[in-house]
Scaffold this active site. Structure first.
Site, PDB file in Angstrom:
ATOM      1  N   SER A 227     -70.502  52.867 -96.488  1.00 30.28           N
ATOM      2  CA  SER A 227     -70.724  51.759 -95.559  1.00 30.28           C
ATOM      3  C   SER A 227     -69.440  51.203 -94.965  1.00 30.28           C
ATOM      4  O   SER A 227     -69.473  50.537 -93.929  1.00 30.28           O
ATOM      5  CB  SER A 227     -71.480  50.624 -96.266  1.00 30.28           C
ATOM      6  OG  SER A 227     -70.767  50.171 -97.403  1.00 30.28           O
TER       7      SER A 227
ATOM      8  N   ASP B 190     -70.137  39.841 -95.544  1.00 27.12           N
ATOM      9  CA  ASP B 190     -71.393  39.661 -96.270  1.00 27.12           C
ATOM     10  C   ASP B 190     -71.223  39.680 -97.786  1.00 27.12           C
ATOM     11  O   ASP B 190     -72.199  39.798 -98.517  1.00 27.12           O
ATOM     12  CB  ASP B 190     -72.397  40.743 -95.864  1.00 27.12           C
ATOM     13  CG  ASP B 190     -71.861  42.151 -96.097  1.00 27.12           C
ATOM     14  OD1 ASP B 190     -70.741  42.277 -96.656  1.00 27.12           O
ATOM     15  OD2 ASP B 190     -72.541  43.132 -95.730  1.00 27.12           O
TER      16      ASP B 190
ATOM     17  N   HIS C 293     -68.501  43.673 -97.457  1.00 24.05           N
ATOM     18  CA  HIS C 293     -67.825  44.317 -96.338  1.00 24.05           C
ATOM     19  C   HIS C 293     -66.995  43.309 -95.550  1.00 24.05           C
ATOM     20  O   HIS C 293     -67.262  42.114 -95.583  1.00 24.05           O
ATOM     21  CB  HIS C 293     -68.859  44.982 -95.423  1.00 24.05           C
ATOM     22  CG  HIS C 293     -69.809  45.873 -96.138  1.00 24.05           C
ATOM     23  ND1 HIS C 293     -71.073  45.461 -96.519  1.00 24.05           N
ATOM     24  CD2 HIS C 293     -69.674  47.154 -96.582  1.00 24.05           C
ATOM     25  CE1 HIS C 293     -71.684  46.454 -97.146  1.00 24.05           C
ATOM     26  NE2 HIS C 293     -70.858  47.496 -97.207  1.00 24.05           N
TER      27      HIS C 293
END
Length: 394
Positions: free
Chosen positions: A42, A360, A363
Site C-alpha cells: 500500500s 490514516d 500511511h
C-alpha cells in the site's frame, strides 16, 4: 552497513534543503528512464487493490485527486512524485482493466501485499493474494505481451497494443521495490518481536531473489526501499503491545523501531551480495527509514510544498476517530462509520492534512510523501550514494 548512522547528523539539514516537487513535477530534474515498473504494497499502490476489490471510500484522494484514486493517502505517493519528477505520467496499476496505459511503465503493487506467499485468505487476515512472486509473474506476462506485439508491428495495431510498453524499453527502465512491511507487522499482534525477527531472513531472500529474477528478463536499474519506522505509526502505537518505558523521547516505540533497523541491516547486506552476482546491474538501497524517522521526530522542521512553516503533527493521524494523541481507532478506520452508543460515528479527515505526517494512522499524507520523495531522490539516503539523476544515466 547502516546508512542511518552515516547521515545521522546531516538528516535535518538534508530534509530542510531538499526541494519539494509539485506542479511541473521538477521540470529541471529529468531522468532518461523511459519507464518505471513498481512492486510493493500500500505504500506504493496506485490503485491495484481497489481495482480488484472495489471500491475505495472517501476521503482518500481528497487533496490532489479530489476523489478516491486507489491510493492509501489523501493524495500522491512517493512513487507518484518520482514518476512526475522524471516527466512521466502517474503509473497505471496493472490490475486496472479500464483506462490503463503501460507505455511508460506499470505498477504491480497492491495494498496489504507481502514479500512471502500468504498462507491464508484476504478475507481472514486481510493479507493480499498478490504477493511479490505473483507481481513478478504479472510483470513477465506484460513483458511477453509487449515483445509479442513488437514482433507483429507490421500488422494492424489495435487499441490494446498501443497501451503496451515498447518491446525494447525493459532494459532501460527503472525498477522500484517497496515491500516487506506487511510481512513484518502482520504477526506482531500475536507473536513476540523476537519470533517475528526470526522470519525476516526469508523476507529478505524473497526480495533478493526478485531482483535476480527481474534481471533475468532484462532489468538493470533498481531502487529498493527499506522499511519505515513502524514504531512511530499512530495505528501501531494504539494496536501493538508496549509499555510506557518503551516510548522514546519522541513518542515512538523503541523496541519495534530497533527490530526494523535489524531488518534494514539484513536487507542492505543482502543487496550487497546481489551486487556481487549481478555486476552489470545498478542496485540502490534507499533509506526511507531515516527520512521518515526525521519527519516523525521533528515535523515542525519540515514543510510541504503548500507551506511556509513546517508540519505540526508527527504521531497523530489526520483521518481517524477518537481524537487524543493518535486519533486512531482500529474498529473505525478512515472513511468508515459504525453505530457507537446508539449514534453513527464516522472516521473523518482533518481539515489540514498538509500539517500531518500520518494520513490514516498507517500511511503518509501527500505533504509527507512529497518531502520524503524529494529527500530520497537527492541521494543522501541511498547506498551506494547517488541521486536518482545519476542512476538513470546510461
Amino acid at each position: 552497513m547502516r546508512i542511518a548512522s552515516a547521515w545521522q547528523l546531516l538528516l535535518p539539514a538534508v530534509l530542510c534543503c531538499c526541494c519539494c516537487i509539485d506542479g511541473a513535477a521538477g521540470q529541471g530534474w529529468r531522468c532518461r528512464f523511459p519507464a518505471v515498473f513498481n512492486f510493493g504494497d500500500s505504500n506504493s499502490d496506485t490503485g491495484g487493490f481497489w481495482a480488484a476489490f472495489p471500491a475505495q471510500p472517501p476521503p482518500f484522494g481528497v487533496t490532489y485527486f479530489g476523489r478516491p484514486a486507489g491510493r492509501a493517502s489523501d493524495g500522491r505517493l512517493v512513487i507518484d512524485f518520482i514518476a512526475q519528477a522524471m516527466g512521466l505520467p502517474l503509473l497505471s496499476p496493472y490490475l486496472r482493466s479500464v483506462g490503463s496505459d503501460f507505455r511508460h511503465g506499470a505498477n504491480f503493487a497492491t495494498l496489504a501485499s507481502t514479500a512471502l506467499l500468504p498462507n491464508t485468505s484476504l478475507f481472514v487476515t486481510g493479507i493480499s493474494p498478490f504477493s511479490l512472486a505473483i507481481q513478478l509473474r504479472q510483470m513477465k506476462e506484460l513483458s511477453n505481451r509487449a515483445i509479442a506485439s513488437g514482433a507483429t508491428s507490421g500488422k494492424k495495431i489495435n487499441l490494446l497494443t498501443r497501451q503496451l510498453p515498447p518491446p525494447d524499453i525493459f532494459g532501460n527502465s527503472l525498477y522500484t521495490i517497496d515491500i516487506g512491511q506487511n510481512d513484518f507487522t502482520s504477526n506482531l499482534g500475536s507473536q513476540s518481536i523476537g519470533s517475528v525477527k526470526r522470519t525476516l531472513p526469508s523476507v529478505i531472500s524473497q526480495i533478493s531473489w526478485a531482483i535476480q529474477d527481474l534481471h533475468s528478463i532484462g532489468a538493470r536499474k533498481f531502487m529498493v526501499f527499506n522499511m519505515a519506522p513502524i514504531g512511530c505509526y499512530p495505528a501501531f502505537l494504539v494496536e501493538l503491545p508496549h509499555s510506557s518505558n518503551d516510548l522514546d523521547e519522541y513518542g515512538c516505540m523503541a523496541s519495534y523501531n530497533s527490530a526494523v533497523v535489524y531488518y534494514n541491516e539484513l536487507l542492505n547486506n543482502s543487496l550487497a551480495e546481489v551486487r556481487k552476482t549481478l555486476q552489470n546491474a545498478s542496485i540502490v538501497y534507499v533509506d526511507k527509514y531515516s527520512a521518515m524517522l526525521e519527519l516523525f521526530r521533528h515535523p515542525e522542521d519540515h514543510g510541504g510544498w503548500v507551506m511556509i512553516s513546517g508540519l505540526k503533527y508527527g504521531t497523530k493521524a489526520c483521518c481517524g476517530y477518537g481524537g487524543g494523541a493518535y486519533n486512531f481507532d482500529p474498529d473505525l478506520y478512515c472513511g468508515t462509520s459504525k453505530i457507537v452508543k446508539g449514534n453513527i460515528a464516522s472516521a473523518t479527515a482533518c481539515g489540514d492534512p498538509q500539517n500531518y505526517v500520518s494520513w490514516d494512522g498507517i500511511h503518509a499524507t501527500e505533504a509527507a510523501n512529497n518531502i520524503i520523495a524529494s529527500a530520497l531522490m537527492s541521494g543522501y539516503y541511498s547506498y551506494p550514494p547517488s541521486d536518482l539523476s545519476k542512476l538513470c544515466r546510461p
